[in-house]
Enzyme design. Structure first.
Site, PDB file in Angstrom:
ATOM      1  N   HIS A   1       0.854  -1.348   0.287  1.00  0.00           N
ATOM      2  CA  HIS A   1      -0.074   0.008   0.024  1.00  0.00           C
ATOM      3  C   HIS A   1       0.867   1.332   0.098  1.00  0.00           C
ATOM      4  O   HIS A   1       1.931   1.220   0.408  1.00  0.00           O
ATOM      5  CB  HIS A   1      -0.913   0.067   1.092  1.00  0.00           C
ATOM      6  CG  HIS A   1      -0.375   0.057   2.466  1.00  0.00           C
ATOM      7  ND1 HIS A   1       0.024   1.186   3.060  1.00  0.00           N
ATOM      8  CD2 HIS A   1       0.144  -0.961   3.479  1.00  0.00           C
ATOM      9  CE1 HIS A   1       0.622   0.930   4.228  1.00  0.00           C
ATOM     10  NE2 HIS A   1       0.436  -0.307   4.490  1.00  0.00           N
TER      11      HIS A   1
ATOM     12  N   CYS B   1       2.479  -4.952   6.940  1.00  0.00           N
ATOM     13  CA  CYS B   1       2.429  -4.504   5.614  1.00  0.00           C
ATOM     14  C   CYS B   1       3.612  -4.089   4.905  1.00  0.00           C
ATOM     15  O   CYS B   1       4.373  -3.672   5.690  1.00  0.00           O
ATOM     16  CB  CYS B   1       1.146  -3.821   5.432  1.00  0.00           C
ATOM     17  SG  CYS B   1      -0.452  -4.673   5.631  1.00  0.00           S
TER      18      CYS B   1
END
Length: 587
Positions: free
Chosen positions: A491, A510
């Site tokens: 992301h 992440c």
């Protein structure tokens, strides 16, 4: 047993059977009573040679149409004396006629004691392989001297086993069994050797494909999907191959990164190691010229330098910085004379007492990746290098810096497939962050969530916290989804300044991408969604764009990488996975 081992101890030497009967097609021979097998009347009946009585007198009537043979004038078989003569194996009798019944009997009673990856399933696969062959041996053949020998294919395969160390494997785990020696035939011993060699070949193939360790036992977030072949598939593939030795060796990783590390391992082993281990320099704060640190004397000792006279030996001076620059240049690092975590990692890795184990550990992790990383496009993240690559047909076409999980909230290591992207994503706080950060914050300050732009959603006793789309959203303007059990993804991020740091381990697991819309353009432009069109979707609600073809994503962990020139580039072992892998492999 090693705490990380995934299987019982390796295949022991095949037990010798008590059967040593001579099987030969000669009249008047019978199976000696002491040589009868003790494993059942059915097997006994299948293996015994029936006792023949003295041949009855045969009266021959000459036929005028038959030309006499010179053999007719040869004397008859010498009359028996008190001993039975030794019979060499007639060339017309194949090994399958003698060993086949033994193989059938041995395999029927074979227990799950071979130490193979799939246990009982592999034992069943071994039986199925030989049953499909009519219990004909795959690796042994009769020898002219009246015993058995390995076939040329078997000898070539044992050479691959003997060279296992070059692949970072342990040759002692793949012992080539010995055929029975001495005069006469020993079908029972030959059958045992045949089975033992097949088991060792299966074991090598499985280890070469990643079966030596159970990765999730090293760490719960190391969860690759291993493709370990079964016994029947391995053996069938070897017997069908035009070059069985090459087919066995090909179970090792086909990737260029693995082959480069294999070459580096050979070079490391060929080098002459110093008599004493190098001075170890522990991690710590970044050292620049003028810094004062207790590790500075260790650095000088590491480079064989004396402390300057009449100055504080703990001061990091220009001369030492120049020595560090030379080391950085030699090892492919950023040449700045600054001692950060990557330079410390390179200093540790350069120690030959540890380098070999680290090379083998990294080679082992290549076995955890799919053999095909992506026929068209693939996204490859090397976590310790803080780097993401996009590869097309194996060629790197795009590279980007990334931010990965901090120690304690590690980025998982596994492979999956990207399915869609989300522009203007919202962020639902995952349970671990809720438990460790959000709920304590709410208890201390009821306005904690609102001050950060979070929405608190209460359903009965259940509380969910969500951050809506917007410029402050932790996921930035776009995220790349490959749905998985770890709930991680790639992301964007609003914290752009963190990409300028050297040690980029800041996330909750992440992977944050430095230029995410460039990545999106590479993945979606061909299906009509270039970067400009995707940016036009940014707004107050989530917008989904699905990939026409899923793209493989590999989150990998390599602390050593070799470049095309053979130079090994080290990276910091930020999660300590090298040490765990070395321990599990006994290095």
């Amino acid at each position: 047993m090693n705490a990380f081992a995934s299987r019982p101890p390796r295949y022991p030497a095949a037990p010798a059977l008590a059967l040593a009967a001579l099987l030969a097609a000669a009249p008047g021979l019978s199976t000696p009573a002491h040589a009868q097998p003790d494993d059942g009347p059915a097997r006994l009946a299948a293996l015994a040679v029936p006792t023949l009585t003295a041949p009855a007198e045969v009266v021959s009537t000459p036929r005028p149409d038959v030309v006499p043979s010179p053999l007719d004038a040869m004397p008859e078989y010498p009359p028996r004396t008190g001993s039975i003569p030794q019979i060499a194996l007639p060339p017309t009798i194949g090994a399958e006629a003698l060993v086949g019944p033994m193989l059938a009997g041995r395999l029927a009673g074979l227990a799950d004691d071979l130490g193979l990856e799939h246990g009982a399933a592999d034992v069943a696969g071994l039986r199925a392989f030989y049953e499909a062959r009519g219990f004909s041996p795959a690796w042994i053949a009769p020898a002219p001297e009246g015993t058995f020998a390995w076939t040329p294919a078997a000898r070539a395969l044992t050479r691959v086993l003997a060279a296992a160390a070059a692949e970072g494997l342990d040759p002692s785990a793949y012992p080539a069994p010995a055929l029975p020696a001495g005069p006469g035939l020993d079908p029972a011993g030959a059958a045992d050797a045949e089975i033992a060699l097949s088991a060792v070949l299966v074991r090598y193939a499985q280890d070469a494909r990643g079966g030596r360790l159970e990765p999730s036992r090293l760490h719960r977030l190391i969860t690759p999907t291993l493709d370990i072949p079964g016994a029947e598939a391995v053996l069938s593939g070897l017997t069908a191959a035009a070059d069985p030795a090459a087919a066995l060796a090909d179970h090792n990783p086909p990737h260029e990164g693995y082959r480069r590390l294999r070459a580096a391992l050979a070079q490391q082993r060929a080098a002459v190691a110093p008599a004493e281990p190098m001075v170890s320099v522990p991690p710590g704060p970044v050292l620049r010229v003028g810094a004062r640190d207790a590790r500075v004397p260790l650095l000088r000792a590491r480079f064989g330098m004396d402390a300057p006279a009449e100055t504080d030996e703990r001061v990091y001076d220009v001369a030492l910085a120049e020595a560090v620059e030379g080391f950085q240049r030699e090892h492919g690092l950023v040449v700045d004379g600054i001692v950060g975590n990557q330079t410390i990692a390179a200093l540790a890795s350069a120690d030959p007492t540890r380098r070999e184990g680290d090379l083998v550990a990294n080679m082992e992790r290549w076995r955890w990746l799919p053999r095909e990383l992506g026929a068209k496009k693939a996204v490859f993240v090397n976590v310790p290098a803080y780097r993401m690559e996009v590869r097309e047909a194996g060629v790197v076409v795009h590279e980007s810096r990334v931010i990965v999980g901090k120690p304690g909230q590690e980025t998982p290591i596994f492979s999956d497939e990207m399915e869609y992207v989300v522009v203007s994503p919202s962020w639902t706080i995952p349970p671990s962050i809720m438990r460790n950060e959000i709920l304590p914050g709410l208890r201390a300050d009821p306005g904690y969530a609102a001050a950060r732009g979070y929405e608190v959603i209460r359903t009965g006793n259940h509380v969910t916290v969500r951050q809506p789309p917007g410029p402050r959203n932790a996921l930035g303007h776009i995220k790349f989804m490959f749905p998985n059990g770890h709930h991680v993804y790639l992301h964007d991020t609003p914290s752009r300044g963190l990409f300028d740091t050297l040690r980029r381990a800041y996330s909750h697991g992440c992977v944050r991408v430095e230029n995410p819309f460039a990545l999106a353009d590479l993945l979606l432009a061909e299906q009509g969604w270039p970067e400009a069109r995707l940016r036009a979707l940014i707004g107050s609600r989530e917008r989904y764009v699905h990939l026409d073809e899923h793209v493989p994503v590999h989150l990998a962990y390599f602390t050593l990488e070799a470049d095309a020139d053979g130079r090994v580039v080290p990276h910091e072992d930020i999660y300590g996975f090298d040490a765990r892998t070395r321990e599990a492999l006994g290095l």
